[in-house]
Every structure is written in structure tokens, then in C-alpha cells.
Design a protein around this motif. Sequence first.
Motif, PDB file in Angstrom:
ATOM      1  N   VAL A  28      78.165  42.545  47.337  1.00 38.39           N
ATOM      2  CA  VAL A  28      79.116  42.079  48.358  1.00 38.39           C
ATOM      3  C   VAL A  28      78.319  41.711  49.604  1.00 38.39           C
ATOM      4  O   VAL A  28      77.521  42.501  50.107  1.00 38.39           O
ATOM      5  CB  VAL A  28      80.173  43.159  48.697  1.00 38.39           C
ATOM      6  CG1 VAL A  28      81.075  42.685  49.833  1.00 38.39           C
ATOM      7  CG2 VAL A  28      81.017  43.497  47.469  1.00 38.39           C
ATOM      8  N   MET A  29      78.530  40.468  50.066  1.00 39.53           N
ATOM      9  CA  MET A  29      77.784  40.001  51.247  1.00 39.53           C
ATOM     10  C   MET A  29      78.748  39.597  52.353  1.00 39.53           C
ATOM     11  O   MET A  29      79.835  39.103  52.083  1.00 39.53           O
ATOM     12  CB  MET A  29      76.969  38.751  50.898  1.00 39.53           C
ATOM     13  CG  MET A  29      75.855  38.970  49.926  1.00 39.53           C
ATOM     14  SD  MET A  29      75.129  37.391  49.399  1.00 39.53           S
ATOM     15  CE  MET A  29      76.251  36.904  48.109  1.00 39.53           C
ATOM     16  N   ILE A  30      78.330  39.788  53.588  1.00 42.62           N
ATOM     17  CA  ILE A  30      79.059  39.216  54.716  1.00 42.62           C
ATOM     18  C   ILE A  30      78.222  38.019  55.176  1.00 42.62           C
ATOM     19  O   ILE A  30      77.032  38.171  55.490  1.00 42.62           O
ATOM     20  CB  ILE A  30      79.246  40.219  55.884  1.00 42.62           C
ATOM     21  CG1 ILE A  30      79.823  41.555  55.380  1.00 42.62           C
ATOM     22  CG2 ILE A  30      80.125  39.613  56.979  1.00 42.62           C
ATOM     23  CD1 ILE A  30      81.199  41.517  54.792  1.00 42.62           C
ATOM     24  N   SER A  46      73.591  17.020  42.603  1.00 43.08           N
ATOM     25  CA  SER A  46      73.876  18.285  41.951  1.00 43.08           C
ATOM     26  C   SER A  46      73.158  19.387  42.705  1.00 43.08           C
ATOM     27  O   SER A  46      72.095  19.174  43.255  1.00 43.08           O
ATOM     28  CB  SER A  46      73.374  18.204  40.518  1.00 43.08           C
ATOM     29  OG  SER A  46      72.984  19.461  40.071  1.00 43.08           O
ATOM     30  N   PRO A  47      73.735  20.563  42.746  1.00 42.23           N
ATOM     31  CA  PRO A  47      72.998  21.651  43.383  1.00 42.23           C
ATOM     32  C   PRO A  47      71.754  21.985  42.567  1.00 42.23           C
ATOM     33  O   PRO A  47      71.567  21.457  41.482  1.00 42.23           O
ATOM     34  CB  PRO A  47      73.968  22.815  43.377  1.00 42.23           C
ATOM     35  CG  PRO A  47      75.200  22.353  42.766  1.00 42.23           C
ATOM     36  CD  PRO A  47      74.995  21.008  42.190  1.00 42.23           C
ATOM     37  N   ARG A  48      70.995  22.848  43.114  1.00 45.43           N
ATOM     38  CA  ARG A  48      69.714  23.179  42.486  1.00 45.43           C
ATOM     39  C   ARG A  48      69.853  23.438  40.992  1.00 45.43           C
ATOM     40  O   ARG A  48      70.730  24.157  40.553  1.00 45.43           O
ATOM     41  CB  ARG A  48      69.122  24.430  43.110  1.00 45.43           C
ATOM     42  CG  ARG A  48      68.815  24.271  44.541  1.00 45.43           C
ATOM     43  CD  ARG A  48      70.002  24.719  45.353  1.00 45.43           C
ATOM     44  NE  ARG A  48      69.764  24.477  46.758  1.00 45.43           N
ATOM     45  CZ  ARG A  48      70.746  24.258  47.627  1.00 45.43           C
ATOM     46  NH1 ARG A  48      71.983  24.182  47.213  1.00 45.43           N
ATOM     47  NH2 ARG A  48      70.471  24.079  48.878  1.00 45.43           N
ATOM     48  N   ARG A 103      83.223  15.042  50.149  1.00 41.59           N
ATOM     49  CA  ARG A 103      84.301  14.160  49.709  1.00 41.59           C
ATOM     50  C   ARG A 103      84.973  14.600  48.414  1.00 41.59           C
ATOM     51  O   ARG A 103      85.947  13.993  47.987  1.00 41.59           O
ATOM     52  CB  ARG A 103      83.774  12.722  49.571  1.00 41.59           C
ATOM     53  CG  ARG A 103      83.772  12.016  50.930  1.00 41.59           C
ATOM     54  CD  ARG A 103      83.483  10.556  50.795  1.00 41.59           C
ATOM     55  NE  ARG A 103      82.062  10.311  50.847  1.00 41.59           N
ATOM     56  CZ  ARG A 103      81.422   9.480  50.047  1.00 41.59           C
ATOM     57  NH1 ARG A 103      82.065   8.846  49.102  1.00 41.59           N
ATOM     58  NH2 ARG A 103      80.132   9.316  50.171  1.00 41.59           N
ATOM     59  N   GLU A 104      84.452  15.630  47.783  1.00 34.80           N
ATOM     60  CA  GLU A 104      85.111  16.079  46.562  1.00 34.80           C
ATOM     61  C   GLU A 104      86.447  16.726  46.922  1.00 34.80           C
ATOM     62  O   GLU A 104      86.494  17.682  47.696  1.00 34.80           O
ATOM     63  CB  GLU A 104      84.227  17.102  45.833  1.00 34.80           C
ATOM     64  CG  GLU A 104      84.864  17.514  44.522  1.00 34.80           C
ATOM     65  CD  GLU A 104      84.123  18.657  43.839  1.00 34.80           C
ATOM     66  OE1 GLU A 104      83.045  19.044  44.291  1.00 34.80           O
ATOM     67  OE2 GLU A 104      84.677  19.139  42.839  1.00 34.80           O
ATOM     68  N   PRO A 105      87.545  16.186  46.373  1.00 40.41           N
ATOM     69  CA  PRO A 105      88.852  16.733  46.752  1.00 40.41           C
ATOM     70  C   PRO A 105      89.150  18.010  45.971  1.00 40.41           C
ATOM     71  O   PRO A 105      89.860  17.990  44.963  1.00 40.41           O
ATOM     72  CB  PRO A 105      89.820  15.606  46.385  1.00 40.41           C
ATOM     73  CG  PRO A 105      89.111  14.814  45.336  1.00 40.41           C
ATOM     74  CD  PRO A 105      87.646  15.079  45.424  1.00 40.41           C
TER      75      PRO A 105
HETATM   76  C1  BLA Z   1      81.860  26.728  47.713  1.00 39.71           C
HETATM   77  N1  BLA Z   1      79.659  27.707  48.329  1.00 39.71           N
HETATM   78  C2  BLA Z   1      81.000  27.793  48.109  1.00 39.71           C
HETATM   79  C3  BLA Z   1      81.431  29.133  48.367  1.00 39.71           C
HETATM   80  C4  BLA Z   1      80.325  29.852  48.724  1.00 39.71           C
HETATM   81  C5  BLA Z   1      79.213  28.976  48.664  1.00 39.71           C
HETATM   82  C6  BLA Z   1      80.316  31.319  49.129  1.00 39.71           C
HETATM   83  C7  BLA Z   1      82.836  29.679  48.304  1.00 39.71           C
HETATM   84  C8  BLA Z   1      83.385  29.795  46.920  1.00 39.71           C
HETATM   85  C9  BLA Z   1      83.185  31.095  46.189  1.00 39.71           C
HETATM   86  O1  BLA Z   1      82.082  31.382  45.682  1.00 39.71           O
HETATM   87  O2  BLA Z   1      84.140  31.833  46.070  1.00 39.71           O
HETATM   88  C10 BLA Z   1      77.856  29.244  48.970  1.00 39.71           C
HETATM   89  N2  BLA Z   1      77.419  31.388  47.923  1.00 39.71           N
HETATM   90  C11 BLA Z   1      77.158  30.425  48.809  1.00 39.71           C
HETATM   91  C12 BLA Z   1      76.018  30.804  49.576  1.00 39.71           C
HETATM   92  C13 BLA Z   1      75.623  32.007  49.126  1.00 39.71           C
HETATM   93  C14 BLA Z   1      76.516  32.371  48.087  1.00 39.71           C
HETATM   94  C15 BLA Z   1      75.381  30.033  50.650  1.00 39.71           C
HETATM   95  O3  BLA Z   1      76.471  33.417  47.453  1.00 39.71           O
HETATM   96  C16 BLA Z   1      74.474  32.757  49.622  1.00 39.71           C
HETATM   97  C17 BLA Z   1      74.074  33.920  49.138  1.00 39.71           C
HETATM   98  N3  BLA Z   1      77.333  23.435  47.128  1.00 39.71           N
HETATM   99  C18 BLA Z   1      76.037  23.009  47.283  1.00 39.71           C
HETATM  100  C19 BLA Z   1      76.012  21.583  47.390  1.00 39.71           C
HETATM  101  C20 BLA Z   1      77.324  21.170  47.279  1.00 39.71           C
HETATM  102  C21 BLA Z   1      78.153  22.345  47.139  1.00 39.71           C
HETATM  103  C22 BLA Z   1      74.778  20.778  47.592  1.00 39.71           C
HETATM  104  O4  BLA Z   1      75.056  23.735  47.345  1.00 39.71           O
HETATM  105  C23 BLA Z   1      77.859  19.808  47.290  1.00 39.71           C
HETATM  106  C24 BLA Z   1      77.259  18.788  46.671  1.00 39.71           C
HETATM  107  C25 BLA Z   1      79.562  22.339  47.024  1.00 39.71           C
HETATM  108  N4  BLA Z   1      80.319  24.735  47.429  1.00 39.71           N
HETATM  109  C26 BLA Z   1      80.499  23.431  47.117  1.00 39.71           C
HETATM  110  C27 BLA Z   1      81.899  23.196  46.931  1.00 39.71           C
HETATM  111  C28 BLA Z   1      82.553  24.417  47.112  1.00 39.71           C
HETATM  112  C29 BLA Z   1      81.542  25.378  47.435  1.00 39.71           C
HETATM  113  C30 BLA Z   1      82.536  21.870  46.596  1.00 39.71           C
HETATM  114  C31 BLA Z   1      84.027  24.689  46.994  1.00 39.71           C
HETATM  115  C32 BLA Z   1      84.375  25.403  45.715  1.00 39.71           C
HETATM  116  C33 BLA Z   1      85.875  25.494  45.547  1.00 39.71           C
HETATM  117  O5  BLA Z   1      86.511  26.314  46.234  1.00 39.71           O
HETATM  118  O6  BLA Z   1      86.395  24.722  44.733  1.00 39.71           O
END
Ligand code: BLA
Length: 522
Positions: A168-170, A472-474, A14-16
Motif C-alpha cells: 500500500v502506497m501513498i 506503450s508503457p515500458r 486522449r484515451e477515453p
Molecule cells: C492509471 N497509473 C494509473 C493509476 C496509477 C498509475 C496509480 C491509477 C489506476 C490504478 O492502478 O488503480 C500509476 N501506479 C502508478 C504509479 C505507480 C503505481 C506512478 O503503482 C508508482 C509506484 N500510463 C503510462 C503511460 C500512459 C499511462 C505512458 O505510464 C499513457 C500512454 C496511462 N495510467 C494510464 C491510464 C490510466 C492510468 C490511461 C487510467 C486507467 C483507468 O482508470 O482506466
Amino acid sequence: NFALTSVDLSNCDREPIHIPGKIQSHGCLLVLQEPELIILQASCNTKLFLGREVEAVVGKTLSQVFTPIAFQKISQSLKSHDLKYSNPIDIELTHNNTPQQLTAIVHRHDHVLILELEPHIPTQTHRAYGIYAQIQSSLPAIENKNSFEESAQFLAQEIRQLTEYDRVMIYRFETDGSGIVVAEDKKPELEPFLGLHYPASDIPKQARQLYSKNWVRIIVNVNDNPVAIYPLHNPITQKHIDLSYATLRSVSPIHIEYLQNMGVSASLCISLINDQKLWGLIVCHHYSPKFVSYELRQACELLGQFMSVELFRQYQKNWEAYQIKVKKIQQLFRQELSVHESDLINRIRTMIDSSGQHLLELVNAQGVVIGLQGELTEFGETLPQPDLDDLLSWLRSYYPQEIFYTDRLAEIYPPAQNYINKAAGLLAISIYLDQATYQIVWFRSEIIQTVTWGGNPNKAVVIDDHNQMRLSPRQSFEAWKETVSGHALGWNELEINAAMELRNTLMLAVLHFSHFALEEVA
Ligand code: BLA
């Protein structure tokens, strides 16, 4: 606006994130009304870029704050029928008698023109001429790769070579939104993430939606102080400015915290799309702040897009190959079972003895046990002897359904804790007919897998500045990454279907046999 009052995973969704009201501080953003190019809103760091405070900029026209040449260049490029082709626009702005080279990026969205200024990096622009040569040579190269894994690895290497990120990861999404790192290229001293699985909530739904529209985002410095946009509400729409397509959009604080916990300082993320569907991401991490030029980001996007289609095709091929194999195996089983011969149990047993390996391959398991009216036949290496009897009877009592599967057996059947390396996951089919029981149970050994967020003991509830509870995340990446014992690789839909189909085959054989036997009696 974003008030989280309850703590659950849907909060993330829900975070916009498209309207943060802030940008990253390495650039400057202007919201303009066309055609006069009146500045409706601006980021509060205009002093650094234009030499004037934001209050002195808002309300003026672009021609009043830009040098004539820069203004001319911008208005010229706005005539292009597609602004994509105008970008980037190199301009020079002067304040305090110091000329400053900048890169302007323009786009239209939600009835306004958004103009973003970024630092101009001459060396990277220079290198850009080499970018196209590299892309040109990589495109045919990917077609020569033999598998999805090889191609993904190649893409990771190419992107790293172009951008020089530390890692760099895929990242590929599963159907449930969770994901797995399928390829990785990194500095040798970094710990590998290859093969790790992450829960769907790490990249929540609205983020995935945004990434399927806007294919590149950069986070230059996770310790940055984001810069507010002034005024916060657009004077025309009375809303926050929609930054979905802005390159400077300030990233979700929750995600920033996530990266900080990971020890990452900067990231670049490129969407992998096929048929308008986001199936994966190229995720680049750097362990110190890092900015790459617009051109280079565009080049990565281009490379990602071209390769995305090819990669996806190869991924599909993997599944097609599996499906063909499954069909063949099913056919084999059907043939063996259809032989009209006296003892069905014997026939099933013979089938298993001769085709045990097929039985494993059918669902990609490492061990299998077949229970036929109390008698067990085993195949494969990862079997939880001597507990098999108990396990099968526990299944019959508690999960007597046609099909049952779990990727963490020990959570529901504690004795499995003792042989988690052999049977962390289980897939079972059962037939109860004429008071007889037929069970086939497959096992998968444990994989090192990160804790899924939902069940994460380190899940932290924090009270934010507004006295709101949020998720909050970890708090600590090491703790978060704590690999739990007891998880097997999840059973996917095709594997579950394959098991179900084998059950149907067996069921038919059993029915056929009873009928046959009845006829004999008669
Ligand atoms: C965005 N989470 C992201 C993105 C990645 C990940 C790749 C894209 C944004 C970026 O980094 O450019 C997750 N990153 C990972 C993963 C790996 C990694 C899985 O490197 C594995 C190696 N995140 C949480 C929780 C929430 C959350 C619990 O863990 C919510 C409460 C939110 N993640 C979250 C949000 C975004 C995001 C809101 C969007 C960020 C944005 O574009 O503003």
C-alpha cells in the motif's frame, strides 16, 4: 474510436477511459431504463450470473430476469433519495437450481440506471463490522502524528491492515502532475518504492479528472479477459455507455500493461481529495488476483477521505514552516548586508561565513559556492571541486540569466558526469553590475529517481491490431525502472522564489553600496 495516429505523450491524455465498452469479468452489468427497468444493455456474461445469454436478456424488464424477491429488493432501494445509501444490496439469484449470493450496486448516470452485480463475500461482510471500529480508532490517532510523513505512513498501514494488499502506497502529486511515493507499507520481501518519483504521464490528465469524481477503483485481475457490453451503443443515446461511476469499468489496456510490466496482478486505488482537488492517491498492489468487497472499498474510501483533509493540512504546515524559515533567513541576510561599512565584498563574505548553513537551508541544497568578482567562497559538503571555477564561468557564458536551475546538470554540462553524486542539480543566481559579477550557486546531490517517461530510452512504439501506432508503457518494468544517474530532486517553486528573493536582497545591497561609494567619492 480512439485512433492514435501520431506518437506523442498527449496520446495518453486522449484515451477515453470512461467509455471502454467493456467491464471486468468478475461482475455483471445491466443498463436500465427507468421507471419500467427495461434492460437496454448488458455485459456479455449474463449467462453466468442470470442463467441466460445476453441476447435473451436485453429488451426484457428486470422483473423478467430477476427472482421476485431480488427484484423487490432492487426496486425498493431505488426509492431512496440518494442511491449511495442503498448500496450494497445483497440479493440471491437462482439458475440451474443453484442459488447464488450476489451484491448489487446501483447508480444513476447520464439518464440511465446502472446495476452492477458482484460476487458476495460473506467473510469480508462479516469483517465489515470490525471495519468501523478500526476507522473509529484510527481517526483520532492521525491527529497525534507529528508530521505529514508520519501520518501518511500511518494511513498506509491502516489501509493495508484493513485490505491485506501486498503493498500500500501513498502517492502525492507535485504541481506539474508528476508524483512521489511518500509512504509505503508492504510485505517485507518486496522491493521498496518509497521516495521514488514518477512522471505525470503515468497517470494522465483524464485519469486524474476521473479519479477526482469517482474516488475508488478496483482492478481484480490484470490478466482478465474484459467482457463486452451488448449492444455496444446505447439504443437511446446512440453512444457508448459512460462508466465513469461504475465499479466494474474495464481499465485502460495501457495501464493494464503497465501493471503487468510491474509484475502486479491486482490493484485498488483510492483518491485523496482536499477542497475538491485530487492531491494524491492511495495505491494498493497485490501480486495475485484480488477482490475486496464493496463494503471494504467504501470503508477505505471513508478512511481515505477523513484522513485526506488532515494529511493535506499537515502537508501545508510543512510548507508554512519552510516559508517562515525562509523569511527569517532573508531578514538576517538583509540586516547583515545593510550595515554601512566599507567593503561590500567583505561583508558578503562574512555573512556567508557566519550563515552558510542558512544559505543551504534557504533552498534545501547540500552545497553552495559564492563567486564574488572571481573569488570563490564555498560551503557545504557536496561541492564539485576542483571544477568550480570552470563551472561558474561556463554558467556565466551560457546561462547568464538572473536565475537558472536544472535537476540534471550533466545533460547540459558533461564534465558534471564526474561528480554527479555531489552536484547533479544546480540552482544559480547571478548579478552583473558595474562590470562586477556576483554568483551564488547551490548544488543538490543525485537522488535515485526513475527515468521520466518523456526521456525514457525504453519508450516503446507499438503497432496495434488496427495498424495504428501507439505509445506503450515500458515493456519491461526493470528496464523502465532503470534508475538514471544524474538526476537531482527538482527545485520547487518556493525554493526558486526564495533564491530569487535573495538575489533581490543582494542586488539592493550592491546598488546601495555603489550609491554609498559614489557619495563617498563625491
Ligand atoms: C492509471 N497509473 C494509473 C493509476 C496509477 C498509475 C496509480 C491509477 C489506476 C490504478 O492502478 O488503480 C500509476 N501506479 C502508478 C504509479 C505507480 C503505481 C506512478 O503503482 C508508482 C509506484 N500510463 C503510462 C503511460 C500512459 C499511462 C505512458 O505510464 C499513457 C500512454 C496511462 N495510467 C494510464 C491510464 C490510466 C492510468 C490511461 C487510467 C486507467 C483507468 O482508470 O482506466
